[in-house]
Design a protein around this motif. Structure first.
Motif, PDB file in Angstrom:
ATOM      1  N   GLY A 203       0.810  -1.210   0.000  1.00 39.19           N
ATOM      2  CA  GLY A 203       0.000   0.000   0.000  1.00 39.19           C
ATOM      3  C   GLY A 203       0.841   1.256   0.000  1.00 39.19           C
TER       4      GLY A 203
ATOM      5  N   ALA B  86      -4.446  -1.335  -0.657  1.00 41.50           N
ATOM      6  CA  ALA B  86      -4.245  -2.732  -0.242  1.00 41.50           C
ATOM      7  C   ALA B  86      -5.211  -3.016   0.908  1.00 41.50           C
ATOM      8  CB  ALA B  86      -2.803  -2.971   0.189  1.00 41.50           C
TER       9      ALA B  86
ATOM     10  N   SER C  40      -4.799  -6.031  -3.588  1.00 39.00           N
ATOM     11  CA  SER C  40      -4.186  -4.744  -3.925  1.00 39.00           C
ATOM     12  C   SER C  40      -4.570  -4.348  -5.342  1.00 39.00           C
ATOM     13  CB  SER C  40      -2.657  -4.830  -3.823  1.00 39.00           C
ATOM     14  OG  SER C  40      -2.047  -3.705  -4.431  1.00 39.00           O
TER      15      SER C  40
END
Length: 611
Positions: free
Chosen positions: A200, A206, A221
């Motif tokens: 992320g 994510a 993700s």
């Protein structure tokens, strides 16, 4: 009873009674549990359990509304273990030692994402100062410990082998824009140590971390442009199976479960592609195999046990229902555990949609689902209700909605539009409405309406628009300019993006900031057509004061808007105790506009502000 009579028999009471909502499906104590919201019973949510040979029964106390205000939209509002129900109500976190018995208040506050760990309950607690991850002992007198603190947002506390995973995002972001996954050493009744960000960042969402039976951490993700499944083995992150579709829902709520692990090393995933969902199984070698199901829409709540997966699925001929799917053999077997329709609706003729794609610009088209009048011929021509979904990151859903059928059974066509910003088309499409709100979404809805008029489907002067929440803002702006719409219905509508950014709950402030900069405030003097404003007085997402002010401004200009304020109703009118009254008011609104046109009365004009 003839076909016409059978179609006309869908009363407002039938439409509301059949609009039961199922959510937050999960396993526990040898059964399945879910939330059941029944508008006919007042709109409160009840925890329901199903066990083989026992059927389904309510296990939360009668009259207690299981609801979480965490992050404004809640989620993960109950968990069960050893016949004990942990749940969230209006005042805080509760515990019931035996199902159905009175609940004891454990702690006041706003809680969500309840997760059973090893001897403890993990949860998110929110305040105006930020979020905390907390742990509560399952036995004895409940004792609460704080594990992590953030001025932003936290979610998905998921315990693994001497590890804990969770999600985090800042106050400047929404979780579908930028969300991180963190992992730390952790043992029950211990503390978090050496936290590490695993995935992320500013340009990556994510979400949904979950420990697999192989000890690896899985998560979803959108680093590729689509939300896809990834696996971390303790050393590196690898894609599990690239799919050109969304393997997670836009995370408006906590506790979503878009995938799960079968006990034969396979993974089952719900995938969204445009307005359609499908279920797939990922084999150990990465092969993606579709599952043959009678459903075209699947909620992000999969509950897996051995080689079966429970889901909340629906189709154009079946409203959302709870089903158990056996994936052990070559062919899936489906058992329906709960369905919303009362027996008297069995055999009722319904309108099923067709997909329509309309070119908006040279490089972009918009998709819509068109529900013709129930029982109509192939060359139907009818009054049309175009609907702008809420969100605006939500999407059209290819499923039976009895409140839609309320209108199609009365001779209207209903058209759901997946305007720019919708989920199901990848990250770039979802982000494209930022700074363009009230512009491109309005153009998309108008383009669909214009197409239906030019092809002779829609009756001129009888094309209407309906929108809820962010869709209400879209609907209001469509009648604040020249266009094809004769009237608008705005439910729980946002009126002024700048002011909304100041009054919206903490969770959604970043969303308000990113969306604004397009059409701006809805100005009463610009409104061309009759409007119906429906709003709950207890709405905390879009406060009623803004709608009252707009109504007063319209009235001062001689426009006399129809206003329906619903006492003690929050943001979700369609699942509230006033759902039926709202449907009847909307129908009366359209019919009055049609009658006025038939009698030679004009609509509003921007120049005079009169009818």
């Amino acid at each position: 009873m003839g076909l016409a009579d059978r179609i006309a028999a869908l009363s407002v009471d039938d439409a509301v009674r059949a609009s039961v909502s199922y959510d937050q499906l999960r396993t526990g104590d040898g059964g399945l549990y879910w939330l059941e919201t029944r508008p006919e019973a007042g709109g409160g949510a009840t925890v329901t359990r199903w066990r083989p040979g026992e059927g389904k029964r309510d296990v939360s106390p009668e009259g207690f509304d299981i609801s979480s205000g965490v992050h404004a939209y809640g989620g993960g509002s109950f968990a069960v273990t050893d016949e004990t129900l942990w749940c969230v109500g209006g005042d805080g976190l509760y515990r019931s030692r035996r199902h159905g018995e009175e609940l004891d208040l454990v702690s006041q506050g706003s809680f969500g994402d309840l997760t059973i760990g090893d001897g403890e309950l993990l949860a998110v607690r929110e305040s105006e100062q930020g979020d905390e991850l907390v742990a509560v002992s399952l036995t004895g007198a409940p004792q609460m410990r704080t594990l992590a603190v953030s001025r932003g947002f936290l979610g998905a506390p998921r315990p693994g082998p001497e590890l804990l995973a969770w999600t985090a995002w800042s106050e400047r972001d929404m979780p579908w824009d930028a969300c991180e996954i963190w992992v730390a050493s952790y043992s029950p009744r211990g503390v978090i140590e050496d936290p590490v960000k695993l995935a992320g960042g500013p340009d990556e969402s994510a979400v949904e971390p979950r420990w697999g039976p192989d000890g690896a951490l899985y998560f979803v993700s959108d680093r590729s442009g689509w939300w896809n499944l990834y696996r971390w083995d303790g050393h590196q992150v690898k894609a599990v199976a690239p799919i050109a579709g969304e393997c997670a829902a836009e995370p408006w709520e906590l506790g979503y479960t878009s995938y799960g692990f079968l006990d034969d090393d396979r993974i089952v995933v719900a995938v969204q592609e445009g307005p359609r969902h499908r279920l797939v199984v990922i084999e150990p070698d990465g092969t993606v195999r579709p599952v043959d199901l009678p459903y075209t829409s699947i909620k992000p709540y999969l509950a897996v046990r051995r080689t079966t997966v429970a889901l909340i699925g629906s189709s154009p001929t079946a409203a959302p229902q709870v089903a158990l799917v056996n994936l052990a053999g070559a062919h899936s077997q489906v058992e329906v555990l709960a369905r919303p329709e009362p027996a008297e609706l069995d055999g009722t003729r319904v309108s099923t949609p067709t997909e329509l794609r309309v070119r908006v610009t040279n490089d972009r088209e918009v998709l819509a689902l068109v529900y013709p009048p129930t029982g109509s011929a192939a060359d139907w021509r009818a009054p049309v209700i175009v609907r702008a979904h809420p969100g605006p990151t939500a999407s059209c859903l290819l499923r039976l909605d009895w409140q839609t059928q309320f209108f199609t059974s009365r001779g209207f066509a209903v058209v759901d539009v997946d305007y720019l910003g919708s989920t199901g088309y990848g990250r770039a499409f979802r982000e494209s409405l930022y700074g363009r709100w009230g512009l491109d979404d309005v153009d998309d809805c108008a383009a669909v309406a214009g197409h239906l008029l030019s092809t002779g489907r829609a009756v001129p002067g009888q094309v209407f628009i309906h929108g809820a929440s962010a869709g209400g803002y879209t609907a209001l702006h469509t009648v604040a300019q020249d266009g094809p719409f004769a009237a608008a219905t705005a439910v729980s509508a946002i009126v002024d993006p700048d002011r909304w950014a100041e009054t919206v709950p903490r969770f959604q402030r970043a969303h308000a900031m990113r969306l604004r900069g397009g059409a701006g405030r809805v100005h009463a003097a610009a409104v061309h057509r009759p409007v119906l404003l429906i709003h709950g007085t207890a709405d905390e997402v879009a406060v009623v004061e803004d709608v009252r002010e707009l109504a007063d401004e319209l009235a001062s200009l001689g426009m006399a808007p129809k206003v329906m304020l619903l006492p003690d109703v929050g943001h979700y009118v369609a699942t509230s105790s006033q759902a039926g009254a709202a449907l009847e008011a909307e129908l009366a609104h359209y019919r009055s506009v049609m009658a006025a046109a038939a009698n030679g009365h004009g609509a509003y004009t921007a120049a005079s502000g009169s009818r």
